[in-house]
Motif scaffolding. Structure first.
Motif, mmCIF file in Angstrom:
data_model
loop_
_atom_site.group_PDB
_atom_site.id
_atom_site.type_symbol
_atom_site.label_atom_id
_atom_site.label_comp_id
_atom_site.label_asym_id
_atom_site.label_seq_id
_atom_site.Cartn_x
_atom_site.Cartn_y
_atom_site.Cartn_z
ATOM 1 N N ALA A 1 68.855 51.127 10.705
ATOM 2 C CA ALA A 1 69.812 50.800 11.762
ATOM 3 C C ALA A 1 69.425 49.483 12.409
ATOM 4 O O ALA A 1 68.243 49.122 12.473
ATOM 5 C CB ALA A 1 69.860 51.906 12.808
ATOM 6 N N LEU A 2 70.434 48.768 12.901
ATOM 7 C CA LEU A 2 70.226 47.495 13.577
ATOM 8 C C LEU A 2 71.072 47.474 14.834
ATOM 9 O O LEU A 2 72.272 47.766 14.793
ATOM 10 C CB LEU A 2 70.626 46.332 12.662
ATOM 11 C CG LEU A 2 70.445 44.928 13.238
ATOM 12 C CD1 LEU A 2 68.959 44.575 13.328
ATOM 13 C CD2 LEU A 2 71.174 43.898 12.371
ATOM 14 N N GLY A 3 70.435 47.132 15.965
ATOM 15 C CA GLY A 3 71.150 47.037 17.231
ATOM 16 C C GLY A 3 70.945 45.687 17.883
ATOM 17 O O GLY A 3 69.880 45.081 17.739
ATOM 18 N N ASP B 1 69.441 56.612 18.128
ATOM 19 C CA ASP B 1 69.361 55.191 18.468
ATOM 20 C C ASP B 1 68.017 54.812 19.089
ATOM 21 O O ASP B 1 67.803 53.642 19.431
ATOM 22 C CB ASP B 1 70.480 54.812 19.441
ATOM 23 C CG ASP B 1 71.865 54.960 18.833
ATOM 24 O OD1 ASP B 1 71.957 54.946 17.592
ATOM 25 O OD2 ASP B 1 72.836 55.099 19.597
ATOM 26 N N ALA B 2 67.117 55.780 19.259
ATOM 27 C CA ALA B 2 65.885 55.550 20.004
ATOM 28 C C ALA B 2 64.970 54.534 19.330
ATOM 29 O O ALA B 2 64.380 53.671 19.996
ATOM 30 C CB ALA B 2 65.140 56.867 20.216
ATOM 31 N N VAL B 3 64.814 54.628 18.007
ATOM 32 C CA VAL B 3 63.867 53.749 17.307
ATOM 33 C C VAL B 3 64.276 52.282 17.455
ATOM 34 O O VAL B 3 63.459 51.423 17.813
ATOM 35 C CB VAL B 3 63.759 54.135 15.820
ATOM 36 C CG1 VAL B 3 62.874 53.130 15.074
ATOM 37 C CG2 VAL B 3 63.169 55.530 15.671
ATOM 38 N N ALA B 4 65.526 51.973 17.177
ATOM 39 C CA ALA B 4 65.993 50.585 17.257
ATOM 40 C C ALA B 4 65.988 50.072 18.697
ATOM 41 O O ALA B 4 65.646 48.916 18.953
ATOM 42 C CB ALA B 4 67.388 50.459 16.656
ATOM 43 N N THR B 5 66.332 50.936 19.641
ATOM 44 C CA THR B 5 66.319 50.526 21.053
ATOM 45 C C THR B 5 64.908 50.186 21.494
ATOM 46 O O THR B 5 64.668 49.153 22.142
ATOM 47 C CB THR B 5 66.895 51.640 21.939
ATOM 48 O OG1 THR B 5 68.227 51.933 21.525
ATOM 49 C CG2 THR B 5 66.899 51.216 23.406
#
Length: 397
Positions: A89-91, A381-385
């Motif tokens: 994932a990418l944010g 979403d925790a890892v990317a955040t």
């Protein structure tokens, strides 16, 4: 490149303003412990650097109305990248950690490191164009990856179960940096997930936290006094080697006998279901017209959806073992907050609730000591955040 989470007075000011959205100098004096002259100097520096903006004036208590400070969301932007076995994932985030865009994709046999890096770079170009941003406005890209890692060298070492080749001894920060033209920073995904979840709980300000991820393997991270606990080496998957049954089975040839991962992981569930099928103790092969080796986690989830009693019992046994592992960690570390994540935790609610019940039942000094359990605020979403937060923290030094 190694990440640094050391707290500085500038960090403290920034985070205090972030908690409330706005803050006056008097409020910052009360919380920071700094002298008035030091605080004034730091505030002037942060205004000059555009880290902060003035958001008007507050209510007067008899004198001049106080100046109110807030974070400048457009000071810079960060990318947070998660690299996992099932998906990545990418944010894109601004300085207030508003998620401006989020995208994720499956990791398959074709997703070798060069293909992966090219995909990330192309996605970054698209996101920057969509938001009318220049690369010069981006502070960097944080990476939360499956370990083991060499954080200081920015390398992924010997991860297991990647579907594509080429991920061993990989200088991931150099690779991503060269493709994207951005400075890259690395930490393991469990640590960045915990950073992200703690940021989401910033108003409560938990100080002692435990994060456990259960999926293909088991990963964990700990936070003490608001700081991540880093060991002398990075082995986020070591929790999976916790022995819960002396002389028990092992999942991998190099793993411990009786280790937690042999009882409570996606691989363990698949292995147990296949073994039962080979021994003629399972109806999955006939019900779904597959061979024993074709029994996958996805198939087990389909069986759960059909309320298959045997598969349900398989998951509950895994949950009990997972709960024992949690209790062992809790009894050693005594966290106030326990966050559980990962595909296995989120796949079936009874797995989550049953593992917590077992952990609580085996927690020393319960009910006088009661850690809180949750799946977190950010979840997938925790890892990317948290990876993007790494970049922001470095910008504040």
């Amino acid at each position: 490149m190694m990440t640094n989470y050391r707290t500085t007075p500038k960090n403290q000011i920034y985070h205090r303003i972030e908690i409330g959205g706005i803050a006056s100098k008097a409020e910052l004096l009360d919380s920071s412990g700094l002298t008035s002259s030091t605080l004034s100097r730091l505030l002037d520096e942060m205004l000059e650097q555009r880290l902060l903006t003035v958001s008007g004036r507050g209510q007067s208590s008899g004198g001049r109305k106080p100046i109110l400070y807030s974070l400048n969301a457009s000071y810079g932007y960060m990318f947070g990248l998660e690299i996992s076995r099932f998906y990545s994932a990418l944010g894109l985030f601004d300085m207030q950690m508003n998620p401006m865009s989020f995208t994720r994709w499956r990791m398959d046999e074709a997703m070798t490191p060069p293909v992966f890096a090219a995909h990330v770079a192309a996605t970054i170009r698209t996101l920057l164009k969509d938001h009318q941003l220049e690369a010069s406005q981006v502070l960097g890209i944080g990476i939360g990856a499956v370990g083991p890692l060499d954080r200081e060298a920015g390398r992924i070492l010997k991860p297991l179960h990647y579907p594509a080749p080429g991920w061993h001894d990989l200088p991931i920060c150099t690779l991503i940096g060269e493709h994207c033209g951005l400075p890259a920073y690395l930490d393991n995904g469990a640590n960045t997930a915990l950073l992200g979840e703690r940021w989401a709980m910033r108003r409560a300000q938990p100080q002692h936290m435990l994060y456990v991820h259960a999926g293909v393997g088991l990963r964990s991270a700990m936070m003490s006094h608001g700081q991540l606990v880093h060991g002398s080496i990075d082995r986020e998957g070591a929790i999976g080697q916790m022995i819960i049954q002396l002389g028990g089975p092992r999942l991998q040839e190099s793993g411990n006998y009786g280790a937690l991962e042999a009882f409570a992981s996606i691989q363990a569930l698949e292995k147990q279901a296949r073994l039962q099928a080979r021994m003629g103790r399972s109806h999955l092969t006939s019900a779904y017209l597959v061979g024993p080796d074709e029994i996958t986690f996805d198939l087990l989830m389909r069986a759960l959806a059909q309320e298959d009693a045997a598969v349900r019992e398989l998951f509950l046994q895994a949950a009990a073992c997972f709960g024992i592992g949690l209790a062992n960690l809790i009894n050693i570390f005594h966290p106030e907050q326990v966050i559980l994540g990962g595909t296995l935790v989120n796949a079936w609610e009874p797995f989550y609730t049953s593992s917590i019940e077992t952990a609580i039942h085996n927690t020393y000094h319960y009910p006088d000591y009661r850690p809180s359990f949750s799946k977190g605020e950010l979840r997938e979403d925790a890892v990317a955040t948290g990876a993007a937060l790494m970049v922001r923290e470095l910008a504040l030094h």
